[in-house]
Design a protein around this motif. Structure first.
Motif, PDB file in Angstrom:
ATOM      1  N   GLY A 112      27.899  -1.140 -35.248  1.00 22.96           N
ATOM      2  CA  GLY A 112      28.183  -0.821 -33.849  1.00 22.96           C
ATOM      3  C   GLY A 112      26.944  -0.745 -32.982  1.00 22.96           C
ATOM      4  N   THR A 113      27.147  -0.267 -31.778  1.00 27.30           N
ATOM      5  CA  THR A 113      26.038  -0.120 -30.842  1.00 27.30           C
ATOM      6  C   THR A 113      25.458   1.295 -30.932  1.00 27.30           C
ATOM      7  N   LEU A 114      24.406   1.535 -30.172  1.00 29.82           N
ATOM      8  CA  LEU A 114      23.750   2.831 -30.199  1.00 29.82           C
ATOM      9  C   LEU A 114      24.248   3.710 -29.073  1.00 29.82           C
ATOM     10  N   TYR A 142      14.635  11.836 -27.955  1.00 25.31           N
ATOM     11  CA  TYR A 142      16.047  11.461 -27.918  1.00 25.31           C
ATOM     12  C   TYR A 142      16.591  11.326 -29.339  1.00 25.31           C
ATOM     13  N   ARG A 152      15.789  -0.908 -38.725  1.00 29.10           N
ATOM     14  CA  ARG A 152      14.667  -0.567 -37.846  1.00 29.10           C
ATOM     15  C   ARG A 152      14.819  -1.239 -36.487  1.00 29.10           C
ATOM     16  N   LEU A 153      14.647  -0.451 -35.414  1.00 34.33           N
ATOM     17  CA  LEU A 153      14.815  -0.942 -34.044  1.00 34.33           C
ATOM     18  C   LEU A 153      13.432  -1.097 -33.417  1.00 34.33           C
ATOM     19  N   GLN A 189      24.377   5.451 -34.422  1.00 29.88           N
ATOM     20  CA  GLN A 189      24.919   4.100 -34.498  1.00 29.88           C
ATOM     21  C   GLN A 189      25.899   4.028 -35.657  1.00 29.88           C
ATOM     22  N   PRO A 222      12.240   5.038 -37.661  1.00 26.05           N
ATOM     23  CA  PRO A 222      12.855   4.155 -38.658  1.00 26.05           C
ATOM     24  C   PRO A 222      14.309   4.484 -38.967  1.00 26.05           C
ATOM     25  N   PHE A 265      19.639  -6.189 -29.013  1.00 30.27           N
ATOM     26  CA  PHE A 265      20.325  -5.297 -28.094  1.00 30.27           C
ATOM     27  C   PHE A 265      19.624  -5.290 -26.737  1.00 30.27           C
ATOM     28  N   GLN A 314      23.486   7.473 -27.166  1.00 28.30           N
ATOM     29  CA  GLN A 314      22.580   8.613 -27.047  1.00 28.30           C
ATOM     30  C   GLN A 314      23.344   9.921 -27.256  1.00 28.30           C
ATOM     31  N   ARG A 344      19.908   7.019 -42.603  1.00 25.92           N
ATOM     32  CA  ARG A 344      21.278   6.542 -42.858  1.00 25.92           C
ATOM     33  C   ARG A 344      22.057   7.663 -43.529  1.00 25.92           C
ATOM     34  N   PHE A 404      24.062   5.729 -38.676  1.00 23.96           N
ATOM     35  CA  PHE A 404      22.617   5.612 -38.644  1.00 23.96           C
ATOM     36  C   PHE A 404      22.103   6.432 -37.472  1.00 23.96           C
ATOM     37  N   PHE A 412      23.395   1.087 -24.218  1.00 20.30           N
ATOM     38  CA  PHE A 412      23.216  -0.131 -24.996  1.00 20.30           C
ATOM     39  C   PHE A 412      24.439  -1.032 -24.895  1.00 20.30           C
ATOM     40  N   GLY A 413      24.185  -2.340 -24.925  1.00 18.87           N
ATOM     41  CA  GLY A 413      25.262  -3.292 -25.116  1.00 18.87           C
ATOM     42  C   GLY A 413      25.658  -3.323 -26.587  1.00 18.87           C
ATOM     43  N   VAL A 420      24.311  14.954 -24.512  1.00 14.51           N
ATOM     44  CA  VAL A 420      24.866  13.834 -23.748  1.00 14.51           C
ATOM     45  C   VAL A 420      26.288  13.541 -24.202  1.00 14.51           C
ATOM     46  N   PHE A 475      11.479   3.725 -31.007  1.00  8.68           N
ATOM     47  CA  PHE A 475      12.378   4.322 -31.977  1.00  8.68           C
ATOM     48  C   PHE A 475      11.725   4.523 -33.343  1.00  8.68           C
ATOM     49  N   TYR A 510      19.826   9.273 -31.148  1.00 11.48           N
ATOM     50  CA  TYR A 510      20.872   8.278 -30.997  1.00 11.48           C
ATOM     51  C   TYR A 510      21.657   8.180 -32.302  1.00 11.48           C
ATOM     52  N   LEU A 565      18.984   7.661 -35.141  1.00  8.65           N
ATOM     53  CA  LEU A 565      17.661   7.229 -34.707  1.00  8.65           C
ATOM     54  C   LEU A 565      17.080   8.233 -33.715  1.00  8.65           C
TER      55      LEU A 565
END
Lengths: 109, 111
Positions: free
Chosen positions: A42-44, A34, B42-43, A38, A102, B86, A46, A105, A88, B101-102, A59, A100, A36, A90
């Motif tokens: 903010g949020t992630l 996948y 990092r997640l 960000q 690292p 998250f 896909q 950026r 960012f 994701f939220g 997607v 995930f 993603y 991922l």
């Protein structure tokens, strides 16, 4: 043990320039992969997923493309960067639970 | 499509205090996953918890699938717990485990 590596760690690019980001997974055969994105703070979201070599599903349309040239490699690219591509990126792998990398950026100026 | 609401949006704690983070989702979920994002980006996966309760150290994840909610409890918080948490939901058991994701809960733990 499985490891996931992304390159480069960070990029600063000009608007209109091309981009290629890479992701490699070691220690796991034929995982789902996948991409993603960000935005800062903010949020992630896909972008793409792939369940097998040579097969990628989009997607979200963000003027980006992805490819899976090898079982353990996932590439994200565009020929022309936009300011809105900053953020960012991922990569993740899954055979159920998602793990995930690292991240990379990206700053587009 | 699936919507994921997290609360609170931000939280400030004194070291040693407990925290309860909430996650509510709009559609039936096949899986719920909690992540911690380091300040550097990092997640890290904390829990993969489709239902029930799981514990790891000072963390407890509870998912009540039929009520479309989950929670993450942090006990005896430490400054190193600071970061963004998250909640992510997948509502498909198929090949694309698309995670929605939220917006995250930003936690700051002060000494």
């Amino acid at each position: 043990a499985q490891t996931i590596h992304q390159w480069p760690v960070a990029e600063i690019k000009a608007v209109g320039s091309p981009l290629s980001l890479g992701c490699t997974i070691k220690g796991k055969s034929s995982p789902n992969l996948y991409w993603y994105w960000q935005a800062t703070g903010g949020t992630l979201q896909q972008l793409f997923y792939s369940i097998t070599v040579g097969q990628v599903e989009s997607v979200v349309q963000l003027n980006l493309s992805a490819s899976r040239p090898k079982d353990d490699q996932f590439i994200l690219s565009t020929e022309k960067l936009l300011l809105s591509h900053s953020g960012f990126y991922l990569c993740a792998w899954s055979l159920g639970e998602q793990y995930f990398g690292p991240g990379t950026r990206l700053t587009v100026l | 499509g699936q919507q994921v609401q997290q609360s609170p949006a931000s939280l400030v704690l004194q070291e040693g205090e407990n925290a309860e983070l909430q996650c509510n989702f709009s559609s039936t979920a096949t899986r719920l996953q909690w992540f911690y994002q380091h300040p550097g980006g990092r997640l890290v996966s904390l829990f993969y918890n489709p239902s029930g309760t799981k514990h790891t150290g000072r963390l407890t994840s509870t998912t009540v699938t039929n009520e479309r909610r989950g929670s993450l409890h942090i006990s005896s918080s430490q400054t190193t717990d600071s970061g963004t948490y998250f909640c992510a939901i997948a509502n498909s058991g198929g090949s694309n485990a698309k995670l929605t994701f939220g917006k995250g809960t930003k936690l700051s733990v002060k000494s």
